[in-house]
Design a protein around this motif. Structure first.
Motif, PDB file in Angstrom:
ATOM      1  N   THR A   1      -2.766  -3.953  -9.305  1.00  0.00           N
ATOM      2  CA  THR A   1      -2.644  -3.846  -7.650  1.00  0.00           C
ATOM      3  C   THR A   1      -1.880  -2.594  -7.309  1.00  0.00           C
ATOM      4  N   LEU A   2      -1.851  -2.099  -6.135  1.00  0.00           N
ATOM      5  CA  LEU A   2      -1.138  -1.232  -5.706  1.00  0.00           C
ATOM      6  C   LEU A   2       0.382  -1.389  -5.546  1.00  0.00           C
ATOM      7  N   GLY A   3       0.819  -2.477  -5.026  1.00  0.00           N
ATOM      8  CA  GLY A   3       2.255  -2.769  -4.680  1.00  0.00           C
ATOM      9  C   GLY A   3       2.480  -2.151  -3.384  1.00  0.00           C
ATOM     10  N   PHE A   4       3.669  -2.511  -2.840  1.00  0.00           N
ATOM     11  CA  PHE A   4       3.968  -2.115  -1.370  1.00  0.00           C
ATOM     12  C   PHE A   4       4.440  -0.671  -1.359  1.00  0.00           C
ATOM     13  N   ASP A   5       5.062  -0.009  -2.154  1.00  0.00           N
ATOM     14  CA  ASP A   5       5.252   1.303  -2.041  1.00  0.00           C
ATOM     15  C   ASP A   5       4.045   2.327  -2.196  1.00  0.00           C
ATOM     16  N   ARG A   6       3.184   1.931  -3.123  1.00  0.00           N
ATOM     17  CA  ARG A   6       2.086   2.855  -3.297  1.00  0.00           C
ATOM     18  C   ARG A   6       1.075   2.833  -2.230  1.00  0.00           C
ATOM     19  N   ALA A   7       1.097   1.408  -1.667  1.00  0.00           N
ATOM     20  CA  ALA A   7       0.058   1.152  -0.407  1.00  0.00           C
ATOM     21  C   ALA A   7       0.883   1.884   0.755  1.00  0.00           C
ATOM     22  N   LYS A   8       1.947   1.969   0.958  1.00  0.00           N
ATOM     23  CA  LYS A   8       2.448   2.574   2.057  1.00  0.00           C
ATOM     24  C   LYS A   8       2.256   3.980   2.035  1.00  0.00           C
ATOM     25  N   HIS A   9       2.411   4.611   0.695  1.00  0.00           N
ATOM     26  CA  HIS A   9       2.465   6.142   0.602  1.00  0.00           C
ATOM     27  C   HIS A   9       0.998   6.450   0.755  1.00  0.00           C
ATOM     28  N   LEU A  10      -0.089   5.715   0.288  1.00  0.00           N
ATOM     29  CA  LEU A  10      -1.429   5.815   0.372  1.00  0.00           C
ATOM     30  C   LEU A  10      -2.284   5.724   2.039  1.00  0.00           C
ATOM     31  N   LEU A  11      -1.460   4.787   2.578  1.00  0.00           N
ATOM     32  CA  LEU A  11      -1.854   4.664   4.102  1.00  0.00           C
ATOM     33  C   LEU A  11      -1.159   5.818   4.898  1.00  0.00           C
ATOM     34  N   ASN A  12       0.134   6.178   4.623  1.00  0.00           N
ATOM     35  CA  ASN A  12       0.658   7.259   5.519  1.00  0.00           C
ATOM     36  C   ASN A  12      -0.064   8.621   5.321  1.00  0.00           C
ATOM     37  N   ARG A  13      -0.646   8.505   4.296  1.00  0.00           N
ATOM     38  CA  ARG A  13      -1.605   9.968   3.988  1.00  0.00           C
ATOM     39  C   ARG A  13      -2.893   9.814   4.611  1.00  0.00           C
ATOM     40  N   SER A  14      -3.543   8.585   4.709  1.00  0.00           N
ATOM     41  CA  SER A  14      -4.696   8.438   5.210  1.00  0.00           C
ATOM     42  C   SER A  14      -4.919   7.911   6.383  1.00  0.00           C
ATOM     43  N   LEU A  15      -3.706   7.583   7.098  1.00  0.00           N
ATOM     44  CA  LEU A  15      -3.868   7.107   8.541  1.00  0.00           C
ATOM     45  C   LEU A  15      -2.843   7.875   9.342  1.00  0.00           C
ATOM     46  N   PHE A  16      -2.769   7.707  10.680  1.00  0.00           N
ATOM     47  CA  PHE A  16      -1.739   8.440  11.384  1.00  0.00           C
ATOM     48  C   PHE A  16      -0.667   7.660  11.468  1.00  0.00           C
ATOM     49  N   GLY A  17      -0.007   7.122  10.390  1.00  0.00           N
ATOM     50  CA  GLY A  17       1.010   5.894  10.316  1.00  0.00           C
ATOM     51  C   GLY A  17       0.458   4.790  10.329  1.00  0.00           C
ATOM     52  N   ALA A  18       1.111   3.929   9.368  1.00  0.00           N
ATOM     53  CA  ALA A  18       0.605   2.558   8.695  1.00  0.00           C
ATOM     54  C   ALA A  18       1.335   1.638   9.327  1.00  0.00           C
ATOM     55  N   ARG A  19       0.582   0.331   9.764  1.00  0.00           N
ATOM     56  CA  ARG A  19       1.267  -0.848  10.315  1.00  0.00           C
ATOM     57  C   ARG A  19       1.722  -1.768   8.985  1.00  0.00           C
ATOM     58  N   MET A  20       2.626  -2.480   9.287  1.00  0.00           N
ATOM     59  CA  MET A  20       3.456  -3.393   8.252  1.00  0.00           C
ATOM     60  C   MET A  20       2.158  -4.320   7.705  1.00  0.00           C
ATOM     61  N   SER A  21       1.498  -4.747   8.678  1.00  0.00           N
ATOM     62  CA  SER A  21       0.297  -5.680   8.460  1.00  0.00           C
ATOM     63  C   SER A  21      -0.717  -4.799   7.503  1.00  0.00           C
ATOM     64  N   GLU A  22      -0.936  -3.543   7.881  1.00  0.00           N
ATOM     65  CA  GLU A  22      -1.833  -2.976   6.970  1.00  0.00           C
ATOM     66  C   GLU A  22      -1.354  -2.786   5.540  1.00  0.00           C
ATOM     67  N   ILE A  23      -0.202  -2.239   5.489  1.00  0.00           N
ATOM     68  CA  ILE A  23       0.410  -2.252   4.060  1.00  0.00           C
ATOM     69  C   ILE A  23       0.400  -3.591   3.268  1.00  0.00           C
ATOM     70  N   LYS A  24       0.623  -4.367   3.896  1.00  0.00           N
ATOM     71  CA  LYS A  24       0.531  -5.868   3.184  1.00  0.00           C
ATOM     72  C   LYS A  24      -0.766  -6.066   2.822  1.00  0.00           C
ATOM     73  N   PHE A  25      -1.734  -5.858   3.434  1.00  0.00           N
ATOM     74  CA  PHE A  25      -3.157  -5.966   3.098  1.00  0.00           C
ATOM     75  C   PHE A  25      -3.691  -5.352   2.043  1.00  0.00           C
ATOM     76  N   MET A  26      -3.168  -4.072   2.014  1.00  0.00           N
ATOM     77  CA  MET A  26      -3.710  -3.083   1.199  1.00  0.00           C
ATOM     78  C   MET A  26      -2.861  -3.192  -0.245  1.00  0.00           C
ATOM     79  N   LYS A  27      -1.676  -3.741  -0.327  1.00  0.00           N
ATOM     80  CA  LYS A  27      -0.939  -3.710  -1.453  1.00  0.00           C
ATOM     81  C   LYS A  27      -1.319  -4.741  -2.444  1.00  0.00           C
ATOM     82  N   GLU A  28      -2.171  -5.683  -2.093  1.00  0.00           N
ATOM     83  CA  GLU A  28      -2.857  -6.603  -2.911  1.00  0.00           C
ATOM     84  C   GLU A  28      -4.355  -5.890  -3.645  1.00  0.00           C
ATOM     85  N   LYS A  29      -4.443  -4.667  -3.278  1.00  0.00           N
ATOM     86  CA  LYS A  29      -5.731  -4.324  -3.856  1.00  0.00           C
ATOM     87  C   LYS A  29      -5.413  -3.182  -5.236  1.00  0.00           C
TER      88      LYS A  29
END
Length: 243
Positions: A1-29
């Motif tokens: 899975t992505l883990g927290f740091d990689r999920a945060k990096h991905l979402l900060n590049r894909s969105l206009f800033g990522a919410r904590m709930s979104e990072i937690k959701f995505m880190k398991e994928k």
């Protein structure tokens, strides 16, 4: 899975800033699962812009104006609404790449409010970008060519057989698709020639817009019906009135 740091990096590049709930959701994928989710189809649904000004008597505050015939008297009120609607989408974006890519394509196929004053046209242009933001580039380009906003912005709606306007043809080649490439001789480039621009402009004559229905339509009486012959860079392609 992505883990927290990689999920945060991905979402900060894909969105206009990522919410904590979104990072937690995505880190398991996994990376593949995350990419599929961000580019999922169908896209998140969006509501149309709403009237927000009390001095627009044709549009009650809280109701949409996109089906109301454009009235230039209230252009500033509806433009304010349009901008608020779009910025609001960016601030309250869904967990999707759609809004980031819509803005990307807006910067590619740009139109401007000081040239295109009809806010209904801007809405239709924006929805064209949104609905095709993760889709096929050729389809988006074809639809943008006859979009009411783009036809207005680059003068396609006033281009006639007797006076083909080259603005859109030039932007189509130079900025929207193949690019110039290095200059090979005065007026000619690696990827196309000035003749190709002129012939493409003739091909595109005849399209018109109407604010009565906020649509574009083809007027064959305004279309250049001569054969259009392109350079060797396009293998000498000839477009006749029948194709």
């Amino acid at each position: 899975t992505l883990g927290f740091d990689r999920a945060k990096h991905l979402l900060n590049r894909s969105l206009f800033g990522a919410r904590m709930s979104e990072i937690k959701f995505m880190k398991e994928k996994t990376a593949a699962e995350a990419a599929d989710y961000l580019m999922r189809d169908p896209l998140p649904a969006i509501s149309p812009p709403l009237g927000v000004k009390t001095d627009d008597p044709e549009v009650t505050v809280g109701t949409t104006w996109v089906k109301t015939k454009y009235n230039g008297t209230y252009n500033s009120q509806r433009l304010y609404s349009y901008r608020s609607w779009w910025i609001g989408r960016l601030l309250n974006q869904e967990l999707s790449l759609a809004e980031k890519m819509t803005l990307f394509w807006h910067n590619h196929y740009v139109i401007e409010t000081d040239v295109v004053t009809n806010t209904n046209f801007h809405y239709l242009y924006n929805m064209l970008l949104y609905n095709n933001c993760l889709g096929n580039f050729r389809k988006l380009t074809e639809e943008m060519t006859i979009n009411v906003g783009m036809l207005t912005y680059l003068n396609g709606s006033s281009s006639t057989a007797g006076s083909p306007n080259e603005n859109y043809a030039r932007e189509l080649f130079e900025l929207f698709t193949i690019g110039k490439g290095p200059l090979t001789e005065p007026g000619n480039y690696t990827n196309y020639t000035e003749t190709d621009i002129r012939e493409a402009a003739k091909v595109l004559t005849g399209w018109r817009t109407t604010s009565t229905t906020d649509t574009s339509y083809f007027d064959s009486s305004k279309h250049d019906k001569t054969n259009k012959t392109f350079s060797s860079l396009f293998e000498g392609k000839v477009i006749t009135n029948n194709n």
